[in-house]
Design a protein around this motif. Structure first.
Motif, PDB file in Angstrom:
ATOM      1  N   TYR A  79      -7.269  31.316 -21.637  1.00  0.00           N
ATOM      2  CA  TYR A  79      -6.028  30.690 -21.227  1.00  0.00           C
ATOM      3  C   TYR A  79      -5.631  29.518 -22.121  1.00  0.00           C
ATOM      4  CZ  TYR A  79      -6.751  33.334 -16.946  1.00  0.00           C
ATOM      5  OH  TYR A  79      -6.938  34.341 -16.046  1.00  0.00           O
ATOM      6  N   LEU A  80      -6.623  28.922 -22.809  1.00  0.00           N
ATOM      7  CA  LEU A  80      -6.333  27.758 -23.629  1.00  0.00           C
ATOM      8  C   LEU A  80      -6.098  28.158 -25.069  1.00  0.00           C
ATOM      9  CD1 LEU A  80      -8.989  25.281 -22.221  1.00  0.00           C
ATOM     10  CD2 LEU A  80      -6.593  25.483 -21.587  1.00  0.00           C
ATOM     11  N   ASP A  81      -5.434  27.260 -25.816  1.00  0.00           N
ATOM     12  CA  ASP A  81      -5.178  27.533 -27.230  1.00  0.00           C
ATOM     13  C   ASP A  81      -6.427  27.221 -28.056  1.00  0.00           C
ATOM     14  OD1 ASP A  81      -5.235  24.858 -26.989  1.00  0.00           O
ATOM     15  OD2 ASP A  81      -3.095  24.533 -27.363  1.00  0.00           O
ATOM     16  N   SER A  82      -6.248  27.236 -29.385  1.00  0.00           N
ATOM     17  CA  SER A  82      -7.399  27.063 -30.276  1.00  0.00           C
ATOM     18  C   SER A  82      -8.086  25.716 -30.086  1.00  0.00           C
ATOM     19  CB  SER A  82      -6.952  27.216 -31.733  1.00  0.00           C
ATOM     20  OG  SER A  82      -5.922  26.295 -32.017  1.00  0.00           O
ATOM     21  N   ASN A  83      -7.315  24.697 -29.727  1.00  0.00           N
ATOM     22  CA  ASN A  83      -7.920  23.390 -29.489  1.00  0.00           C
ATOM     23  C   ASN A  83      -8.110  23.164 -27.994  1.00  0.00           C
ATOM     24  OD1 ASN A  83      -5.274  23.199 -28.846  1.00  0.00           O
ATOM     25  ND2 ASN A  83      -4.910  21.215 -29.818  1.00  0.00           N
ATOM     26  N   GLY A  84      -8.474  24.236 -27.290  1.00  0.00           N
ATOM     27  CA  GLY A  84      -8.633  24.165 -25.837  1.00  0.00           C
ATOM     28  C   GLY A  84      -9.726  23.209 -25.407  1.00  0.00           C
ATOM     29  N   ALA A  85     -10.818  23.132 -26.178  1.00  0.00           N
ATOM     30  CA  ALA A  85     -11.916  22.241 -25.808  1.00  0.00           C
ATOM     31  C   ALA A  85     -11.471  20.788 -25.813  1.00  0.00           C
ATOM     32  CB  ALA A  85     -13.087  22.449 -26.775  1.00  0.00           C
ATOM     33  N   LYS A  86     -10.686  20.447 -26.840  1.00  0.00           N
ATOM     34  CA  LYS A  86     -10.181  19.086 -26.940  1.00  0.00           C
ATOM     35  C   LYS A  86      -9.231  18.809 -25.784  1.00  0.00           C
ATOM     36  CE  LYS A  86      -7.646  16.030 -30.049  1.00  0.00           C
ATOM     37  NZ  LYS A  86      -6.931  15.934 -31.336  1.00  0.00           N
ATOM     38  N   LYS A  87      -8.403  19.789 -25.491  1.00  0.00           N
ATOM     39  CA  LYS A  87      -7.457  19.642 -24.390  1.00  0.00           C
ATOM     40  C   LYS A  87      -8.203  19.444 -23.069  1.00  0.00           C
ATOM     41  CE  LYS A  87      -3.624  22.069 -22.158  1.00  0.00           C
ATOM     42  NZ  LYS A  87      -2.799  23.293 -22.143  1.00  0.00           N
ATOM     43  N   LYS A 129     -14.311  27.496 -13.022  1.00  0.00           N
ATOM     44  CA  LYS A 129     -14.744  26.363 -13.824  1.00  0.00           C
ATOM     45  C   LYS A 129     -13.978  26.358 -15.145  1.00  0.00           C
ATOM     46  CE  LYS A 129     -19.464  26.364 -11.997  1.00  0.00           C
ATOM     47  NZ  LYS A 129     -20.903  26.466 -12.359  1.00  0.00           N
ATOM     48  N   LEU A 130     -13.949  25.208 -15.780  1.00  0.00           N
ATOM     49  CA  LEU A 130     -13.222  25.067 -17.042  1.00  0.00           C
ATOM     50  C   LEU A 130     -13.841  25.903 -18.156  1.00  0.00           C
ATOM     51  CD1 LEU A 130     -10.773  23.485 -18.069  1.00  0.00           C
ATOM     52  CD2 LEU A 130     -12.328  21.742 -18.904  1.00  0.00           C
ATOM     53  N   THR A 131     -15.128  26.218 -18.047  1.00  0.00           N
ATOM     54  CA  THR A 131     -15.792  27.010 -19.093  1.00  0.00           C
ATOM     55  C   THR A 131     -15.277  28.438 -19.137  1.00  0.00           C
ATOM     56  OG1 THR A 131     -17.554  27.481 -17.501  1.00  0.00           O
ATOM     57  CG2 THR A 131     -17.917  25.668 -19.050  1.00  0.00           C
ATOM     58  N   ASN A 132     -14.591  28.876 -18.064  1.00  0.00           N
ATOM     59  CA  ASN A 132     -14.068  30.243 -18.018  1.00  0.00           C
ATOM     60  C   ASN A 132     -12.628  30.336 -18.512  1.00  0.00           C
ATOM     61  OD1 ASN A 132     -16.479  30.911 -16.844  1.00  0.00           O
ATOM     62  ND2 ASN A 132     -15.695  30.754 -14.749  1.00  0.00           N
ATOM     63  N   LEU A 133     -12.146  29.247 -19.115  1.00  0.00           N
ATOM     64  CA  LEU A 133     -10.729  29.197 -19.475  1.00  0.00           C
ATOM     65  C   LEU A 133     -10.458  29.560 -20.927  1.00  0.00           C
ATOM     66  CD1 LEU A 133      -9.467  26.011 -17.626  1.00  0.00           C
ATOM     67  CD2 LEU A 133      -8.854  28.359 -17.162  1.00  0.00           C
ATOM     68  N   SER A 134     -11.418  30.132 -21.620  1.00  0.00           N
ATOM     69  CA  SER A 134     -11.222  30.416 -23.047  1.00  0.00           C
ATOM     70  C   SER A 134     -10.028  31.323 -23.287  1.00  0.00           C
ATOM     71  CB  SER A 134     -12.483  31.056 -23.634  1.00  0.00           C
ATOM     72  OG  SER A 134     -12.794  32.242 -22.907  1.00  0.00           O
ATOM     73  N   GLN A 177      -9.666  18.183 -15.617  1.00  0.00           N
ATOM     74  CA  GLN A 177     -10.071  19.586 -15.548  1.00  0.00           C
ATOM     75  C   GLN A 177      -9.462  20.292 -14.343  1.00  0.00           C
ATOM     76  OE1 GLN A 177     -14.288  20.157 -15.896  1.00  0.00           O
ATOM     77  NE2 GLN A 177     -14.507  18.861 -17.703  1.00  0.00           N
ATOM     78  N   GLU A 178      -9.412  19.607 -13.240  1.00  0.00           N
ATOM     79  CA  GLU A 178      -8.863  20.232 -12.035  1.00  0.00           C
ATOM     80  C   GLU A 178      -7.379  20.553 -12.209  1.00  0.00           C
ATOM     81  OE1 GLU A 178      -8.735  22.104  -8.608  1.00  0.00           O
ATOM     82  OE2 GLU A 178     -10.576  21.316  -9.537  1.00  0.00           O
ATOM     83  N   ALA A 179      -6.658  19.696 -12.937  1.00  0.00           N
ATOM     84  CA  ALA A 179      -5.234  19.942 -13.177  1.00  0.00           C
ATOM     85  C   ALA A 179      -5.037  21.199 -14.019  1.00  0.00           C
ATOM     86  CB  ALA A 179      -4.604  18.736 -13.877  1.00  0.00           C
ATOM     87  N   ILE A 180      -5.924  21.396 -15.007  1.00  0.00           N
ATOM     88  CA  ILE A 180      -5.829  22.598 -15.849  1.00  0.00           C
ATOM     89  C   ILE A 180      -6.135  23.840 -15.036  1.00  0.00           C
ATOM     90  CG2 ILE A 180      -6.720  23.750 -17.905  1.00  0.00           C
ATOM     91  CD1 ILE A 180      -7.364  21.001 -19.055  1.00  0.00           C
ATOM     92  N   LEU A 181      -7.170  23.747 -14.204  1.00  0.00           N
ATOM     93  CA  LEU A 181      -7.513  24.880 -13.346  1.00  0.00           C
ATOM     94  C   LEU A 181      -6.370  25.221 -12.392  1.00  0.00           C
ATOM     95  CD1 LEU A 181     -11.228  24.043 -12.504  1.00  0.00           C
ATOM     96  CD2 LEU A 181     -10.426  26.046 -13.731  1.00  0.00           C
ATOM     97  N   GLN A 182      -5.732  24.196 -11.856  1.00  0.00           N
ATOM     98  CA  GLN A 182      -4.600  24.429 -10.951  1.00  0.00           C
ATOM     99  C   GLN A 182      -3.429  25.079 -11.684  1.00  0.00           C
ATOM    100  OE1 GLN A 182      -4.617  23.995  -7.610  1.00  0.00           O
ATOM    101  NE2 GLN A 182      -2.636  25.030  -7.703  1.00  0.00           N
ATOM    102  N   GLU A 183      -3.245  24.703 -12.939  1.00  0.00           N
ATOM    103  CA  GLU A 183      -2.174  25.303 -13.740  1.00  0.00           C
ATOM    104  C   GLU A 183      -2.413  26.799 -13.934  1.00  0.00           C
ATOM    105  OE1 GLU A 183      -0.367  24.851 -18.265  1.00  0.00           O
ATOM    106  OE2 GLU A 183      -1.511  23.204 -17.371  1.00  0.00           O
ATOM    107  N   VAL A 184      -3.688  27.166 -14.144  1.00  0.00           N
ATOM    108  CA  VAL A 184      -4.025  28.579 -14.319  1.00  0.00           C
ATOM    109  C   VAL A 184      -3.851  29.337 -13.007  1.00  0.00           C
ATOM    110  CG1 VAL A 184      -5.866  30.182 -14.938  1.00  0.00           C
ATOM    111  CG2 VAL A 184      -5.587  28.065 -16.222  1.00  0.00           C
TER     112      VAL A 184
END
Length: 532
Positions: free
Chosen positions: A90-98, A83-88, A104-111
């Motif tokens: 992997y994301l930068d400081s403005n990850g929530a905004k991103k 889930k996206l909530t587990n991406l802290s 969300q699925e695209a970000i998960l696929q990137e990870v």
């Protein structure tokens, strides 16, 4: 989730692109056999360099397996966020905004792709291997070397054995009596060895030195090297011949491959020669993995500092003179201008051998056949006239490959692109695309403001001159004539067409032309069908 070595995901950072480039030292590791690679992983510098250019996630897995040696595939599946909530992490400081703005699925696929790529790299370089139960095991040679590197105490912090034993000896030794001192004075005094003073050389000097040395190699290929700089070590001379860049008869002549080599980027040129050097190491009785380890070591040494060759192996000591000729290291000369190889200085070029290929050699002032964007020096006009603001012998020699020089001024060369100069360059193996690419890469900043950079009239004409040479293709052939009727001719033409031998035929002239290599078949067919 399964991980395969054949996956082709992109690295998470551009610094890792160096591992995937085909023109760097890391790509050469893929050509080694498993035994050769294991032997190489027994060296500290190799492990440090390979680890440095792994993707960040791959580094994490190496560190987790370093002490235990393996990792369970179920644990890997847990590492990949669902889930996206587990991406802290992997994301930068403005990850929530991103996360809100992007799918969300695209970000998960990137990870997931980042994890896939990490294991792909580790498997490709045999740092890990997959066991029968789908677990992953760290390479034993890599693990032992890297674990010792990580867990050992730096030598600067730990006292050496010789130092501690001498200190104890001083405490235990009694004071020397006066009579003993007098006796010592009667003994002949030994000549004290002069202690070597550590030297440092400025980075600017080493940068200019490596630039001059590498340019001299290229000038040697062109045939315009300075008289005082024409002497290379025997190994470098043999290397240039082996790489088929030059051929020697009465004089040194550049080959078609050499002309193409001159127009390539400096980073590609350096590594191509080093690859040939590694391929011919057996002929010089050198150990390949020691050469590679020395190249990796140079990437970690400080530019400008002096290093002793005392601890180098015999193979690595034999590299010093050759690498000095290529501008990779700097060696002192004595008063008789004889090279001294007891100490060496890494140059910026040596530092750049193991950096990512996305980090260009521009960090050492982009010398050689290409300049950085801000240092472009070529202006091309629509009347085919070329103005080159340079006094570099190498750059002038490269331009002379495809322009006719008209004027030579202190800081500028004026030339003309003509049909004859382009045809001569094409004859020497240089393509029209390479010429245009060279002009674009070295275009003056004012030229770069225009679109296109090179005028269409010039680029189109160069391409047309290249096509001129391809209008007629020479093929060794055989002519068949004196057919008695059209049916005989057509039957022979059909047979030749089926065999792939037919080049041309004419019913009006009652003749046909076939490729020379099929003459035996055609002769046999004609003799069997129409013999009288």
């Amino acid at each position: 989730m399964s991980f395969n070595a054949s996956s082709s995901s992109q690295p998470t950072k551009s610094v890792n692109e160096g591992l995937d480039s085909s023109d760097n030292i890391f790509s050469y590791l893929l050509t080694l056999t498993p035994d050769e690679l294991n032997l190489l992983y027994g060296h500290t510098w190799t492990c440090k360099a390979v680890f440095r250019f792994l993707p960040d996630i791959a580094k994490q897995y190496v560190m987790r397996m370093l002490l235990c040696g393996s990792i369970n595939s179920q644990q890997i599946a847990m590492d990949i966020p669902k889930k996206l909530t587990n991406l802290s992490g992997y994301l930068d400081s403005n990850g929530a905004k991103k996360g809100r703005e992007q799918d969300q699925e695209a970000i998960l696929q990137e990870v997931r792709d980042a994890h896939e790529n990490a294991f792909s790299q580790l498997l490709k370089y045999r740092i890990i291997s997959k066991t029968s139960n789908s677990d992953f095991t760290l390479n034993r040679y890599f693990q032992d070397t890297f674990r010792n590197l990580v867990t050992s105490v730096p030598s600067a912090q730990a006292p050496t054995t010789s130092h501690s034993s001498s200190h104890k000896r001083k405490e235990q030794e009694p004071e020397t009596s006066i009579s003993e001192e007098n006796m010592d004075e009667l003994e002949p005094k030994k000549k004290k060895r002069k202690k070597h003073k550590t030297k440092e050389i400025g980075a600017e000097f080493l940068q200019e030195y490596s630039k001059r040395k590498w340019e001299n190699v290229l000038l040697y290929l062109v045939g315009t090297a300075a008289e005082s700089e024409q002497t290379f070590s025997g190994n470098v001379n043999e290397l240039l011949k082996y790489s088929q860049l030059i051929k020697k008869s009465d004089t040194v002549r550049i080959t078609n491959e050499g002309f193409q080599f001159l127009l390539q980027e400096t980073k590609v040129q350096v590594w191509k020669l080093l690859k040939h050097y590694l391929e011919t190491s057996g002929q010089r009785n050198q150990v390949k993995n020691e050469i590679l380890n020395f190249i990796f070591e140079l990437g970690f040494l400080d530019v400008g500092k002096e290093y002793s060759s005392k601890d180098l192996t015999s193979t690595q000591k034999s590299l010093l003179v050759d690498f000095n000729d290529l501008g990779i290291i700097y060696l002192h000369r004595d008063k008789k201008k004889k090279i001294k190889d007891k100490y060496f200085f890494p140059t910026p070029l040596a530092k750049s051998l193991t950096v990512s290929m996305s980090t260009s050699y521009d960090l050492i002032s982009s010398f050689g056949s290409h300049n950085s964007i801000n240092n472009g020096y070529i202006i091309v006009e629509t009347n085919y006239r070329v103005y080159a603001y340079t006094n570099s012998p190498l750059q002038i020699a490269l331009l002379s490959l495809f322009i006719f020089p008209e004027y030579r001024l202190p800081n500028m060369v004026v030339g003309l692109i003509t049909r004859s100069t382009i045809r001569e360059a094409l004859k020497n193996g240089i393509s029209a695309h390479q010429i245009l690419q060279f002009l674009r890469l070295n275009a003056h900043p004012q030229m770069r403001l225009k679109k296109p950079v090179i005028p269409d009239t010039v680029s189109d004409q160069i391409l047309l001159w290249e096509k001129e040479r391809n209008r007629v293709i020479k093929t060794t052939s055989v002519v068949y004539d004196k057919f008695t009727n059209v049916s005989e001719l057509n039957a022979t033409v059909d047979y030749a067409r089926r065999q792939g031998a037919l080049l041309w035929h004419s019913e009006e002239k009652m003749m046909m032309v076939c490729k020379r290599e099929f003459h035996g078949l055609m002769k046999e067919f004609i003799s069997s069908q129409y013999s009288r």
